[in-house]
Design a protein around this motif. Structure first.
Motif, short mmCIF file in Angstrom:
data_model
loop_
_atom_site.label_atom_id
_atom_site.label_comp_id
_atom_site.label_asym_id
_atom_site.label_seq_id
_atom_site.Cartn_x
_atom_site.Cartn_y
_atom_site.Cartn_z
N ALA A 195 96.50 -5.15 60.70
CA ALA A 195 96.58 -4.07 61.71
C ALA A 195 96.85 -2.76 60.98
CB ALA A 195 97.69 -4.36 62.72
N PRO A 196 96.55 -1.64 61.61
CA PRO A 196 96.86 -0.36 60.98
C PRO A 196 98.34 -0.26 60.65
CG PRO A 196 95.42 -0.03 62.87
CD PRO A 196 95.84 -1.46 62.91
N GLY A 197 98.65 0.27 59.47
CA GLY A 197 100.04 0.47 59.06
C GLY A 197 100.66 -0.69 58.32
N VAL A 198 100.01 -1.83 58.32
CA VAL A 198 100.50 -3.00 57.59
C VAL A 198 100.08 -2.87 56.13
CG1 VAL A 198 100.40 -5.51 57.35
CG2 VAL A 198 100.44 -4.47 59.62
N THR A 199 101.00 -3.15 55.21
CA THR A 199 100.65 -3.05 53.80
C THR A 199 100.00 -4.34 53.32
OG1 THR A 199 102.77 -3.93 52.99
CG2 THR A 199 102.63 -1.54 53.39
N THR A 200 99.19 -4.21 52.28
CA THR A 200 98.59 -5.40 51.69
C THR A 200 99.67 -6.28 51.06
OG1 THR A 200 98.10 -4.13 49.69
CG2 THR A 200 96.34 -4.35 51.33
N GLY A 201 100.79 -5.68 50.66
CA GLY A 201 101.90 -6.46 50.15
C GLY A 201 102.52 -7.35 51.21
N VAL A 206 96.87 -18.02 37.43
CA VAL A 206 95.91 -17.27 36.60
C VAL A 206 96.70 -16.31 35.72
CG1 VAL A 206 93.97 -15.65 36.60
CG2 VAL A 206 94.11 -17.45 38.34
N ARG A 207 96.48 -16.37 34.43
CA ARG A 207 97.25 -15.56 33.48
C ARG A 207 97.20 -14.08 33.84
NH1 ARG A 207 96.31 -16.55 27.19
NH2 ARG A 207 97.18 -18.56 27.88
N GLY A 208 98.37 -13.48 33.95
CA GLY A 208 98.46 -12.05 34.22
C GLY A 208 98.45 -11.67 35.68
N TYR A 209 98.30 -12.66 36.58
CA TYR A 209 98.26 -12.34 38.01
C TYR A 209 99.48 -12.95 38.70
CZ TYR A 209 96.10 -10.85 42.36
OH TYR A 209 95.83 -10.20 43.55
N ARG A 210 100.25 -12.15 39.44
CA ARG A 210 101.50 -12.64 40.01
C ARG A 210 101.52 -12.64 41.54
NH1 ARG A 210 104.73 -8.29 41.47
NH2 ARG A 210 104.06 -6.24 40.74
N HIS A 211 100.37 -12.44 42.15
CA HIS A 211 100.30 -12.37 43.61
C HIS A 211 99.68 -13.63 44.21
CE1 HIS A 211 101.45 -8.13 43.26
NE2 HIS A 211 100.56 -8.06 42.28
N THR A 212 99.85 -13.78 45.51
CA THR A 212 99.34 -14.95 46.21
C THR A 212 97.92 -14.74 46.70
OG1 THR A 212 101.56 -15.61 46.87
CG2 THR A 212 99.75 -16.50 48.18
N ILE A 213 97.58 -13.52 47.05
CA ILE A 213 96.24 -13.21 47.56
C ILE A 213 95.60 -12.11 46.71
CG2 ILE A 213 96.87 -13.80 49.93
CD1 ILE A 213 96.90 -10.75 50.53
N CYS A 214 94.31 -11.93 46.91
CA CYS A 214 93.63 -10.70 46.53
C CYS A 214 93.28 -9.99 47.83
CB CYS A 214 92.36 -10.98 45.73
SG CYS A 214 92.66 -11.64 44.08
N ALA A 215 93.56 -8.70 47.89
CA ALA A 215 93.28 -7.91 49.08
C ALA A 215 92.40 -6.73 48.67
CB ALA A 215 94.58 -7.41 49.72
N GLY A 229 99.80 -4.60 47.48
CA GLY A 229 100.95 -3.77 47.14
C GLY A 229 101.35 -2.87 48.30
N ASP A 230 101.54 -1.58 48.00
CA ASP A 230 102.05 -0.63 49.00
C ASP A 230 100.95 -0.02 49.87
OD1 ASP A 230 104.61 -1.03 48.04
OD2 ASP A 230 104.49 0.64 46.62
N ARG A 231 99.71 -0.30 49.59
CA ARG A 231 98.63 0.31 50.36
C ARG A 231 98.71 -0.11 51.83
NH1 ARG A 231 92.24 0.78 48.74
NH2 ARG A 231 91.54 1.86 50.63
N MET A 232 98.70 0.88 52.72
CA MET A 232 98.71 0.60 54.15
C MET A 232 97.29 0.54 54.68
SD MET A 232 101.80 2.75 55.91
CE MET A 232 103.51 2.39 55.56
N LEU A 233 97.01 -0.44 55.51
CA LEU A 233 95.70 -0.52 56.13
C LEU A 233 95.54 0.60 57.14
CD1 LEU A 233 95.38 -4.36 56.74
CD2 LEU A 233 94.63 -3.01 54.76
N GLU A 234 94.34 1.14 57.19
CA GLU A 234 94.03 2.23 58.11
C GLU A 234 92.94 1.80 59.09
OE1 GLU A 234 92.98 5.67 55.89
OE2 GLU A 234 94.90 5.78 54.82
N PRO A 235 92.88 2.41 60.27
CA PRO A 235 91.82 2.08 61.23
C PRO A 235 90.45 2.24 60.58
CG PRO A 235 93.49 3.45 62.29
CD PRO A 235 93.82 3.42 60.82
N GLY A 236 89.59 1.25 60.80
CA GLY A 236 88.24 1.30 60.25
C GLY A 236 88.09 0.65 58.90
N ASP A 237 89.20 0.33 58.23
CA ASP A 237 89.11 -0.33 56.93
C ASP A 237 88.41 -1.69 57.06
OD1 ASP A 237 90.38 1.65 55.49
OD2 ASP A 237 92.32 0.62 55.37
#
Length: 278
Positions: free
Chosen positions: A35-41, A63-72, A84-92
């Motif tokens: 939803a808008p305003g939700v971060t990928t983190g 996977v070596r060097g990757y510490r996250h559960t998803i790719c966004a 991370g800190d990127r917030m989803l925006e309308p239309g993304d």
């Protein structure tokens, strides 16, 4: 040195059902939060909780060097975007890729969603069409797998579907990133191309487990890797879409490991009925 066969026993395929379902549950948790305003983190945290709560672990973190559960991956980012800190925006347009390892076996799946934006209906419609064509091509490829003799027929079916359903001007299909075998490792042989190739590819027969994943863009297929050394984006800035499922071929047919119904609802339009792994 002996090479491990790409074909698995019925017992090994059965062991892949649970990690597939855990992967599907993690993606469901992410989908519910988009939803808008939700971060990928925040999406990453939701996927992590879903996986850990079922006694599994993120195979992306293996996977070596990757510490996250998803790719966004957002907008011009096609695959491997770091949450991370990127917030989803309308239309993304957002592609989420995720995988789980459970008792030594792996699942891998991805989906794309467009964040609603009533103020830009044309943009939303364009991006939703891109996602729907990519999703449809995934299921066309899975349907082809059910009757294929070699994996090259899967890539041809994916390309045919995209070309038949893309708008005037067409879509680009990524050439540098392809599907793969899956099992004890998230990425195994063989490769599954999302387009026609001169070679027939590996033989399709019982015991094959593969992750089919078309990656499609609204413009040219050329991409580059961003400065974070992970995120793959289009050179021309056009939108990307990524859909993926892990699929098993067994004595009775095919079963989509990362779909709770084995793919029954989506494969019906292709005249294919998936069969549970006995």
């Amino acid at each position: 040195m002996l090479r491990r066969s790409i074909y698995k026993t019925p017992a090994q395929l059965r062991a892949m059902v649970e990690p597939g379902l855990i992967t599907a549950a993690a993606l469901d948790a992410v989908r519910a939060l988009v939803a808008p305003g939700v971060t990928t983190g925040a999406l990453d945290a939701a996927a992590s909780e879903a996986i850990v709560s079922r006694g599994a672990r993120s195979n992306f973190q293996l996977v070596r060097g990757y510490r996250h559960t998803i790719c966004a991956s957002v907008n011009e980012q096609v695959v491997h975007g770091i949450p991370g800190d990127r917030m989803l925006e309308p239309g993304d347009i957002v592609s989420i890729d995720c995988g789980a390892e459970y008792k030594g076996w792996n699942g891998d799946s991805a989906f794309t969603v467009v964040v609603p934006d009533p103020s830009r209906p044309e943009l939303v419609a364009q991006r939703e069409r891109l996602s729907e064509v990519t999703r449809g091509s995934l299921w066309a490829g899975i349907a082809a797998l059910a009757s294929a003799s070699h994996l090259g027929q899967v890539g041809a079916a994916i390309q045919d579907y995209i070309e038949a359903n893309a708008p005037e001007g067409g879509y680009g299909i990524l050439r540098d990133y392809v599907g793969h075998g899956i099992g004890r490792k998230m990425h195994e042989s063989p490769s599954i191309f999302n387009y026609r190739t001169p070679e027939p590819g590996a033989e399709v027969r019982p015991g094959l487990a593969v992750a089919i994943e078309p990656m499609v863009v609204a413009g040219d297929q050329a991409t580059f890797t961003e400065d974070d050394d992970w995120t793959v984006s289009t050179l021309d800035g056009s939108s990307g879409s990524h859909w993926e499922h892990s699929v098993a071929v067994h004595d009775q047919g095919v079963w989509v490991l990362t779909a709770p119904d084995g793919g029954a609802a989506e494969l019906a339009r292709f005249g294919v009925t998936p069969q549970p792994i006995a």
